[in-house]
Design an enzyme around this catalytic site. Structure first.
Site, short mmCIF file in Angstrom:
data_model
loop_
_atom_site.label_atom_id
_atom_site.label_comp_id
_atom_site.label_asym_id
_atom_site.label_seq_id
_atom_site.Cartn_x
_atom_site.Cartn_y
_atom_site.Cartn_z
N ASP A 14 -29.16 2.43 -12.81
CA ASP A 14 -29.37 1.02 -12.49
C ASP A 14 -28.20 0.19 -13.00
OD1 ASP A 14 -30.68 -1.14 -11.32
OD2 ASP A 14 -31.98 -1.51 -13.04
N HIS A 18 -37.50 2.69 -11.40
CA HIS A 18 -37.37 2.48 -12.85
C HIS A 18 -38.73 2.36 -13.55
CE1 HIS A 18 -37.45 -1.72 -11.54
NE2 HIS A 18 -36.16 -1.77 -11.30
N ASP A 35 -31.42 4.52 -21.26
CA ASP A 35 -30.33 3.91 -22.03
C ASP A 35 -30.77 3.47 -23.42
OD1 ASP A 35 -31.92 1.77 -21.28
OD2 ASP A 35 -30.28 0.55 -20.49
N HIS A 95 -33.88 -0.16 -21.74
CA HIS A 95 -34.92 -0.36 -20.72
C HIS A 95 -36.23 0.32 -21.11
CE1 HIS A 95 -31.68 -1.78 -18.11
NE2 HIS A 95 -32.62 -2.21 -17.28
N ALA A 152 -30.85 -7.24 -16.64
CA ALA A 152 -30.24 -7.37 -15.31
C ALA A 152 -29.42 -6.13 -15.01
CB ALA A 152 -29.37 -8.63 -15.25
N GLY A 153 -30.10 -5.00 -14.85
CA GLY A 153 -29.40 -3.75 -14.69
C GLY A 153 -28.93 -3.23 -16.04
#
Length: 384
Positions: free
Chosen positions: A274, A216, A248, A251, A308-309
């Site tokens: 993720d 990532h 997304d 992130h 968190a993801g």
């Protein structure tokens, strides 16, 4: 046998055709021809494409869970989630186990190695992505610091694709990390730099010692700086290294996704989700291993605000990449097909060609997934 006909094959197919038919037999693509030229075996299942685009099945290299199930907390759910992933075009993936006791990782290995449950139909788990526990505490993100440890070869004596481990994320600046990276790479494991405070020079050294991927891009690493580019700069700079990215819009800012695209392109950028347990479920509170995660329509965060993801699915990720960068559909598809397949050393995957796995996705005019074929079987079809 299965025949899908009257479909358009995108650039990169062998051959690209505007009105094609594809015959799948024994889980593989047996023949591709113009629809008018392909004889249909009498016992074949026939699917009419009606001019829609047929593309290779998607591969997600980083998926923590979905449909309320977290792989780290409950590895036994991997196959259950795998059966439902084709709704987003996913036909193969790496179940991701985040920082946890080594015994928990062993449980996940056993689940993958045990193989398909009876009558299984769905996406294929290609092996684990083990994200930790060899991470830098300063860049732990949503990982539990209680389980972090220094890299040691003795801790992972059997990690290899043959024992269910395909990809390992570690912080290459930690003592012992380079030796471990070399060992894992020799075994055929893809070693990734992530959750790391590595400098540009330390990252370059890691690339020379077996690290071939970046987990990532931009997340859980120092910000890109013009005098110290750090790990992010090293990943962007080295054209040999594939970098994962989560498009997304949370992130990574869309402008930074575009800059990464301009630096890496379709052959060195790997789109991942993720995604965590909330994928496919409504907003609420979900678990990421030990922690409660508050999930909205667009993001997942710990109580302190740490990401968190994600709640991103891979079909949306492909559309986002096109929107953020202006790339073509064929270029976007490469980031979830040929590029991850090449990284993992999977010959034939990610392509529509004779002899390749019959993992196929039919997209409508809005690039939404209308149906998915995995291993030559129809495993998902959109309802009216």
């Amino acid at each position: 046998m299965l025949v899908i006909r009257h479909v358009s094959l995108p650039p990169g197919a062998d051959p690209p055709l505007a009105d094609a038919a594809v015959l799948a037999a024994n889980g593989r693509i047996a023949h591709i021809a113009p629809t008018a030229d392909l004889p249909v075996p009498p016992d074949a299942q026939i699917i009419e494409g009606n001019g829609r685009v047929l593309v290779p099945g998607f591969i997600d290299l980083q998926l923590n869970g979905a449909f309320g199930h977290d792989f780290t907390a409950d590895p036994a759910r991997i196959w259950e989630v795998a059966a439902a992933l084709p709704r987003w075009g996913v036909t193969a993936f790496l179940p991701t186990i985040i920082t946890s006791p080594l015994a928990q990782i062993e449980k996940a290995q056993e689940v993958v190695l045990h193989g398909r449950p009876p009558n299984f139909r769905g996406a294929e788990p290609l092996g684990l992505h083990v994200e930790g526990p060899f991470l830098n505490p300063a860049k732990k993100g949503a990982h539990n610091p209680a389980y972090l440890r220094q890299p040691e070869e003795t801790a992972v004596p059997d990690w290899s694709p043959q024992t269910g481990v395909r990809l390992v994320t570690l912080a290459p600046e930690l003592p012992g990390a380079l030796a471990l990276a070399e060992t894992l790479a020799r075994r055929g494991v893809v070693v990734s730099a992530g959750h790391s405070a590595a400098t540009f020079a330390e990252a370059q050294t890691a690339f020379a010692h077996g690290v071939g991927y970046g987990t990532h891009l931009f997340n859980a690493m120092p910000p890109l700086h013009h005098r110290e580019p750090g790990l992010a700069g090293a990943l962007l700079h080295d054209e040999r290294i594939v970098a994962g990215i989560i498009p997304d819009g949370v992130h990574v800012h869309p402008a930074m996704v575009k800059l990464a695209w301009q630096a890496k392109g379709p052959h060195a950028l790997s789109v991942v989700t993720d995604a965590m347990a909330a994928l496919g479920r409504p907003p609420g509170t979900y678990r990421l291993h030990d922690f409660d995660v508050t999930v909205t329509e667009t993001e997942a965060r710990l109580s302190d605000g740490t990401l968190a993801g994600s709640v991103l699915d891979l079909a949306t990720a492909v559309c986002n990449l096109i929107a953020f960068t202006g790339c073509t559909l064929a270029e976007a598809l490469a980031t979830v097909t040929t590029t991850p397949a090449r990284l993992l050393g999977l010959a034939g995957y990610g392509r529509i060609a004779p002899g390749s796995p019959a993992d196929l996705v039919l997209l409508n005019a809005n690039l939404a997934v209308d149906l998915t074929i995995a291993a030559g079987q129809l495993v998902y079809e959109r309802g009216d």
